[in-house]
Design a protein around this motif. Structure first.
Motif, short mmCIF file in Angstrom:
data_model
loop_
_atom_site.label_atom_id
_atom_site.label_comp_id
_atom_site.label_asym_id
_atom_site.label_seq_id
_atom_site.Cartn_x
_atom_site.Cartn_y
_atom_site.Cartn_z
N GLY A 104 53.55 57.80 33.10
CA GLY A 104 54.63 58.19 33.20
C GLY A 104 55.41 57.85 32.55
N THR A 105 55.24 57.68 31.30
CA THR A 105 55.91 57.38 30.19
C THR A 105 55.80 59.55 28.62
N GLN A 106 54.96 59.37 29.48
CA GLN A 106 54.52 60.44 28.24
C GLN A 106 55.41 62.30 29.16
N THR A 107 55.32 62.54 28.48
CA THR A 107 55.88 64.41 29.13
C THR A 107 55.01 65.27 28.26
N THR A 108 54.11 64.90 27.31
CA THR A 108 53.39 66.36 27.34
C THR A 108 51.33 65.97 27.50
N ALA A 109 50.87 67.07 27.42
CA ALA A 109 49.00 66.80 27.88
C ALA A 109 48.05 67.85 27.53
N GLN A 110 47.63 67.77 26.64
CA GLN A 110 46.61 68.22 26.04
C GLN A 110 45.19 68.61 26.80
N LEU A 111 45.49 69.67 27.34
CA LEU A 111 44.71 69.96 28.33
C LEU A 111 42.98 70.76 27.64
N LYS A 112 42.13 70.24 28.42
CA LYS A 112 41.32 71.59 28.23
C LYS A 112 40.30 72.44 28.85
N LEU A 113 39.91 73.35 28.37
CA LEU A 113 40.42 74.64 29.51
C LEU A 113 39.09 75.54 29.10
N SER A 114 38.82 75.93 30.53
CA SER A 114 37.63 76.77 30.32
C SER A 114 37.46 78.34 30.20
N PRO A 115 36.55 79.10 29.77
CA PRO A 115 36.61 80.42 28.66
C PRO A 115 37.04 81.75 30.39
N TYR A 116 37.95 82.44 29.91
CA TYR A 116 37.78 83.13 30.40
C TYR A 116 38.62 82.75 32.39
N VAL A 117 40.25 82.26 32.26
CA VAL A 117 40.55 81.52 33.41
C VAL A 117 42.28 82.08 32.92
N ASN A 118 42.77 82.55 33.98
CA ASN A 118 44.70 83.05 33.60
C ASN A 118 44.59 81.97 34.72
#
Length: 1309
Positions: free
Chosen positions: A706-720
């Motif tokens: 709850g103290t964090q307001t950013t996140a590094q997100l891992k993504l999959s290919p070819y997704v909108n």
């Protein structure tokens, strides 16, 4: 030629420009822009023929008390001059001092307020506007002064009529101009109420479907309102008097003449008839575009209801309205399609009538294509088209400069072809104003259109270097107003180089405007508008800047504060850095109070020392030169209270989501937390949506503290991707935030292969390979396919592969039967292959087994169980997955009597590789045949050779039936049917029996053996009148079977028992005598006992009774005959009695006891016959004479009657007479004061409730009394002497009567 900015949008393509240019020249409504702001000097040298811009209506009704103003306005260059005609001749306004023309226009002002009269200036006026290029004319304007005449004086006679008759009050208003509006009021100027019964017709008359006494009044007044002169005229009051039929006594009726009572129709109920329109059919004609009004008003009693239908179609839904309580049907904007037959239906409870109205819709002329102005350059071609329609078809005629074209100066460039004038190779002298007149019997249309021949190069009227600033994601409109002759073509360019802008991204409007539907940051730049025609070219540059929208990222929030405290509202604004926002605060949409307590800081409003008047809505308004946004919050002021505990709740949703550091397989998401509502946020939950593959479905992505307001997100290919965030505290989870912007990742090869790969054959020579396809999210890119590979497991063959589309199955044909295969399925897309897939094993298709099980033998375990053994078949011959063995078995009994194909075969299946099994549930003493088959996934193999075995004897089933017939004094005969399943050879029957005494105790048991070939046996030397219980069963060598039981009774007298059975029945089950349903109906000193009896006829009953709870002996009363009811007399009031019923001479059946209580002692009731009149006395005397002969038969009928004297009792009540009390079962009977004998009931009534004549020769039916005569408990006749029941009763005697004592007794039988 384009002469002014047009509002209509048009997408243009290069190939369509010449066609559209020609159409614009032919039919577009064009005009010369005589004034265009700062560009007016560019157009000073242009000329234009006159155009009428404003005129008075064709039918012009004026107020005679005011000046007459006849409008005529026109434009042109040079400005036109005006002239008028009146009634077809020139109207010289200079000669009439009362007429003046408005400066700069053609509008006439006729000053009649001083000395003139409006009637003097009635007539048909027409205005002409003229300059050097031609003359335009107005419509024919018919000027008429309004009129509001008075009602003619008339003497109105009062109207008198009976209640229920119909009535029409005529209005007949004077004819005014325009027609008057009609309404009915009383002397107090109150509108008269209207409803389904009373309503006003379209002609103004007041219609009554039927009148009521409350319709009587002396002030029915019809009013006519003339709106133009604001006057109201009044008709003389009409007096109406409604008389009830009962009021018309003989004296009044003799004094009334036929004319004094309105109408001749009966005031009784009657079916509907139409008051308007008359007859069964009528016709109606209406003009197109008007409101069609159809009316039907009906009279009748009860008031009729009106319905409407269209015989040859349906009523238009959105244009149909019902007025005047369904009596008027209105259709707005009527057209020719509304012609047809309409039917109104009037209906009440007594009938239905119909009226058909044939509607014809005519039409004054209306435009299909009105003539449009033409601006042509010398040598060009063009056409004026004038097309109109109407019913009947209008006639088209042309004028040139107000003169019929047949006599107008000749022009070699024009050619008239009906409704079209074609121009070819026009010259400057071809300029003129043409009028098209379309007319029929219902009206006319007049259209002016000029032909203006000009030769002008393009001119752009929009200012140079205009700067347009637009907020992002909103439309941008770039102007390019132009003029030229011939019509220039317009092209737009962006920047200094590049091709013309096309319609796939932009919208090009006919007026030259360029529209960018959704302006983005990259839309910023310089745009060039180029106008070209054959005489030259002109261009103009404009500039476009795209700005970020203004938003309020921290809005003011609802606040509740105490008086005297301080409150602040926050308003944080985000805006484009090049724009300067202005933030103002409003209170209740007005300015803030000029009070030092209100302080406006950069981002907040502070209110100190809050008072009650400070409560309200506070709005923060942030505006720039391009946009404006606002946010509001409510302030509530409360009295000071102790500091409340904080309100805890789930967090508010996060907001202001932003994506940064966008890479192929990762992105950084940041957000602003919402209010935690006094409970710290413990974590944030991030979800994603794949708009490409699963739009609208949100999936869990990750969670962060709850103290964090950013996140590094891992993504999959070819997704909108779209993301949203939810906050969570100790009280729960917030609502989701708004979705972030979308982010489409690049495609990549699949990173996984399909799951659940299987190989199974559907036929003996194929292999069906199936798998679970990847979903869109797992495809990682476009063009998802599968590489399917297979080879035999035990062979040396290479892998065979094939690439298939995005399916879930592939069939390999031509395979050997049931062979193991190795299979693998690999995913691939347009980018590449997934990792090497896992190998699974499958089998090709199965076939039926080839070999039957051998060495089948059977071991019989007992009469119902056998064990079967067999040898297994070779696995190769199974040719599939071994599922087990199946045993078919059946009995051979009676096989010679039926077709073997219909023998019932039973099946037992044993799973797996078992080689033996048990057969349960076999029939004893039977011949069985069986065979065994092997089963695989395809089906069964061949059957083994049949094996026969036999089951030993078993115990038999119970005999099928047991009947006891011919009971005598000391013998009973038993008849039976053998067991349905003997299960062997019967050896004998065993009969066991024992007597049952009156207390249901069983006597000694007697055993008797009976040969197996017997089906009848007689038992002798039995006790008379004794019940016996029998137990009967069969035996085989295996033992005794199930038994069947029965009971029977020997008779008392053989002669009596002979009547139990009909003569043609030699045997049957003995009837057991039984008394049941003992019922008691008690009064003060007597009680009626009734019961039901089942058993032999000619039985004599007796009734025993005594005081409940006492030790005295039962008192016994003998019942005469075999009746099923009895009356006990001489009982003590208010005492509880016990009672039971028995049969005289027989022992063993007595009914169960019942307890009842007599009613309390009541005062004697006396009927004073003298008060009943001579008729009642005579009837009672007759009743007493015939009572002795009739009482038994009458009571046997068991029918209750009505009290015809009830009405006389109501008229002369006797206070001592009490009604019958139905709720407690006691009777309030009519009786003599000296005799309170209980009512005796007759013999039992048959089940059909009828009495046959031969049962009693002295029935009241024979004496003509029917069921209406009634008797009191002492036999006195208390009914009126009336006729038979079939005759109609005298009027007034059909009311409900008090129930009679006989009826009350029927309820207890």
């Amino acid at each position: 030629m384009q002469l002014e900015i047009m509002p209509k949008k048009k997408r243009l393509s290069a190939g369509r420009v010449p066609l559209i240019l020609f159409l614009c020249q032919m039919i577009s409504a064009l005009d010369v822009p005589l004034d265009y702001g700062g560009k007016a000097k560019l157009l000073e040298d242009l000329v234009q023929p006159p155009t009428i811009t404003q005129q008075s209506p064709k039918d012009y009704i004026v107020d005679p008390r005011e000046n007459i103003v006849i409008q005529c306005e026109a434009k042109g260059k040079p400005p036109p001059s005006f002239s008028w005609t009146r009634n077809g001749t020139h109207f010289d306004i200079d000669k009439d001092p009362l007429v003046t023309m408005k400066a700069g226009s053609g509008t006439l002002i006729i000053n009649i307020m001083g000395e003139g009269k409006a009637e003097t200036y009635e007539g048909v006026y027409q205005c002409t506007a003229r300059n050097e290029r031609g003359a335009a004319i107005s419509n024919n304007i018919v000027v008429r002064p309004s009129r509001s005449p008075l009602w003619t004086k008339e003497k109105l006679e009062p109207i008198t009529l009976r209640s229920g008759q119909s009535l029409v009050l005529p209005c007949r208003p004077p004819i005014g101009l325009p027609p008057a509006i009609i309404f009915w009021m009383d002397n107090s100027f109150q509108r008269l109420p209207q409803n389904e019964r009373v309503s006003q017709g379209l002609n103004g008359d007041l219609y009554f479907s039927n009148v009521l006494p409350e319709d009587s009044r002396e002030d029915y007044i019809c009013y006519a309102r003339f709106n133009h002169t604001q006057t109201i005229q009044q008709k003389q009051p009409i007096s109406v008097k409604v008389i009830l039929v009962d009021e018309l006594n003989d004296t009044i009726a003799a004094n009334l003449s036929d004319t004094e009572v309105y109408g001749a129709k009966s005031s009784r109920e009657r079916p509907p008839t139409f008051l308007t329109p008359q007859g069964n059919a009528s016709n109606k004609e209406e003009l197109r575009g008007n409101v069609l009004s159809l009316e039907c008003i009906a009279e009748g009693l009860p008031t009729p209801i009106i319905y409407w239908i269209k015989e040859d179609g349906t009523l238009p839904i959105n244009r149909t309205f019902y007025r005047n309580f369904q009596k008027t049907l209105q259709i707005t904007q009527v057209s020719e399609a509304d012609s047809g037959k309409y039917q109104c239906i009037a209906k009440n409870a007594l009938g239905v009538i119909h009226h058909t109205i044939s509607v014809t819709v005519k039409a004054a002329p209306y435009w299909i294509m009105a003539p449009q102005n033409l601006v042509l350059s010398p040598g060009e071609d063009g056409a004026l088209v004038c097309r109109a329609n109407g019913n009947p078809k209008p006639r088209i005629s042309w004028l040139s400069n107000g003169v019929p074209i047949e006599i107008a100066p000749d022009d070699p460039s024009r050619k008239i072809n009906g409704d079209t004038i074609i121009f070819s190779s026009v010259q400057e002298r071809s300029s003129a104003v043409y009028q098209c007149n379309a007319s029929n019997e219902y009206g006319y249309l007049l259209g002016n259109a000029f032909v203006n021949v000009l030769a002008e190069p393009p001119r752009i009227l929009t200012s140079e270097n205009t700067l347009y600033q637009v907020i992002a994601n909103r439309p941008a409109l770039l102007d390019c107003a132009f003029f030229g002759s011939p019509l220039p073509t317009i092209e737009w360019f962006k920047g200094t180089k590049g091709s013309a802008l096309r319609e796939d991204t932009y919208v090009l409007h006919e007026n030259g405007t360029l529209e960018i539907p959704v302006a983005q940051k990259d839309s910023t730049g310089t745009y060039t508008c180029v106008a070209r025609n054959k005489l030259g070219m002109a261009k103009n540059e404009v500039h476009l800047e795209i700005k970020d929208p203004t938003s309020i990222i921290k809005q003011p929030e609802y606040a509740v504060v105490q008086r005297g405290s301080t409150v602040s509202f926050e308003c944080k604004v985000k805006h484009d850095h090049t724009l300067i926002p202005t933030v103002i605060w409003l209170k209740d949409n007005g300015e803030l109070p000029s009070d030092g307590r209100f302080t406006v800081d950069k981002d907040q409003l502070v209110v100190a020392d809050v008072s009650d008047n400070d409560g309200g809505t506070y709005t923060c308004v942030a505006n720039t030169t391009l946009d404006i946004v606002s946010a509001s919050a409510v302030l509530s002021v409360v009295a000071p209270t102790p500091t409340p505990a904080p309100i805890y709740d789930v967090p508010n949703p996060p907001f202001d989501l932003e994506l940064t550091d966008q890479l192929d397989k990762s992105v950084q998401l940041s957000w602003t937390p919402g209010d935690d509502n006094n409970s710290p946020i413990t974590k944030f939950i991030i979800e994603y949506e794949d708009a490409m593959h699963e739009a609208g479905l949100w999936h869990h992505q990750t969670e962060v503290p709850g103290t964090q307001t950013t996140a590094q997100l891992k993504l999959s290919p070819y997704v909108n991707y779209s993301f949203r965030v939810m906050a969570e505290n100790s009280l729960g989870r917030s609502l989701p935030s708004e979705a972030s912007e979308q982010y489409l990742t690049k495609a990549a090869e699949p990173d996984k292969n399909p799951m659940t790969v299987e190989g199974l054959g559907s036929e003996p020579d194929n292999l069906v390979i199936t798998w679970q396809p990847l979903n869109g999210f797992e495809s990682n890119g476009p063009g998802l396919q599968y590489k399917v590979s297979w080879r035999q497991k035990d062979g040396d063959d290479e892998w065979t592969s094939v690439v298939v589309a995005n399916v879930s199955k592939y069939i390999v044909s031509g395979t050997p039967t049931f062979v193991p295969y190795l299979i693998k399925v690999q995913a691939l897309n347009d980018v590449g292959f997934a990792p090497e897939p896992a190998v699974v094993m499958g089998h090709s298709g199965e076939d039926l087994p080839m070999v039957a099980p051998g060495n089948v033998h059977v071991t019989v375990m007992n009469s119902t169980l056998a064990e079967v053994h067999w040898d297994p078949v070779p696995l190769k011959s199974v040719r599939g997955h071994l599922q087990g063995y199946r045993i078919y078995y059946w009995t051979d009994q009676n096989s010679s009597k039926r077709n073997r194909r219909h023998i019932e075969r039973k099946i037992l299946t044993f799973q797996g590789s078992k080689t033996h099994g048990m057969l349960p549930g076999l029939e004893p003493f039977s011949h069985y045949t069986l065979n065994v088959r092997v089963v695989n996934g395809k089906g069964e193999g061949p059957a083994s050779p049949d094996r026969v075995f036999h089951t030993p004897e078993g115990v038999p089933s119970a005999p099928s039936s047991l009947k006891i017939v011919n009971p005598t004094l000391d013998s009973l005969t038993l008849e039976w049917d053998p067991p349905s399943h003997p299960n062997g050879i019967l050896t004998e029957y065993t009969l066991r029996y024992q007597p049952i005494n009156s207390t249901h105790e069983l006597g000694p048991l007697v055993d008797l053996k009976i040969p197996a070939n017997k089906t009848r046996w007689t038992l002798k030397n039995l006790n008379f009148s004794t019940r016996y219980k029998f137990y009967f069963y069969a035996q085989t060598s295996a033992g005794s079977g199930s038994q069947i039981t029965e009971e029977a009774i020997t008779t008392v007298d053989e002669g009596k028992m002979a009547g139990i059975l009909p003569p043609d029945v030699g045997a049957g089950k003995a009837v057991n005598p039984r008394i049941s349903k003992l019922t008691v109906a008690a009064a003060e000193t007597y009680a009626n006992i009734s019961w039901e009896y089942e058993g032999p006829e000619h039985v004599n009953f007796y009734v025993e009774y005594g005081v409940a709870g006492s030790k005295e002996e039962w008192r016994k009363e003998i019942v005469n005959g075999s009746r099923s009811f009895f009356g006990l007399k001489g009982l003590m009031p208010g005492t509880a009695y016990k009672v039971r019923v028995g049969a005289e001479g027989d022992s063993g059946f007595v009914s169960s006891e019942d307890v009842f209580e007599t009613g309390p002692a009541m005062a004697s009731r006396q009927v004073d016959i003298a008060t009943q009149g001579w008729f009642i006395g005579l009837m009672c005397a007759v009743a007493l004479l015939i009572l002795i002969l009739l009482i038994v038969c009458f009571i046997r009928r068991n029918k209750g009657g009505k009290y015809p004297v009830k009405e006389k009792e109501d008229a002369h009540p006797d206070p001592e007479i009490q009604p019958m009390k139905e709720d407690d079962g006691t009777f309030g009977e009519y009786s003599d004061a000296e005799d309170h004998k209980p009512l005796k009931k007759g013999s039992r009534t048959p089940s059909d409730r009828t009495v046959k004549k031969e049962d009693s020769d002295d029935s009241l039916v024979d004496y003509g009394e029917g069921v209406n005569g009634q008797f009191n408990e002492d036999g006195s006749f208390i009914g009126q002497y009336s006729g038979k029941k079939e005759k109609e009763p005298a009027e007034g005697n059909e009311s409900s009567e008090a129930p009679s004592p006989v009826n009350a007794m029927n309820s207890f039988v």
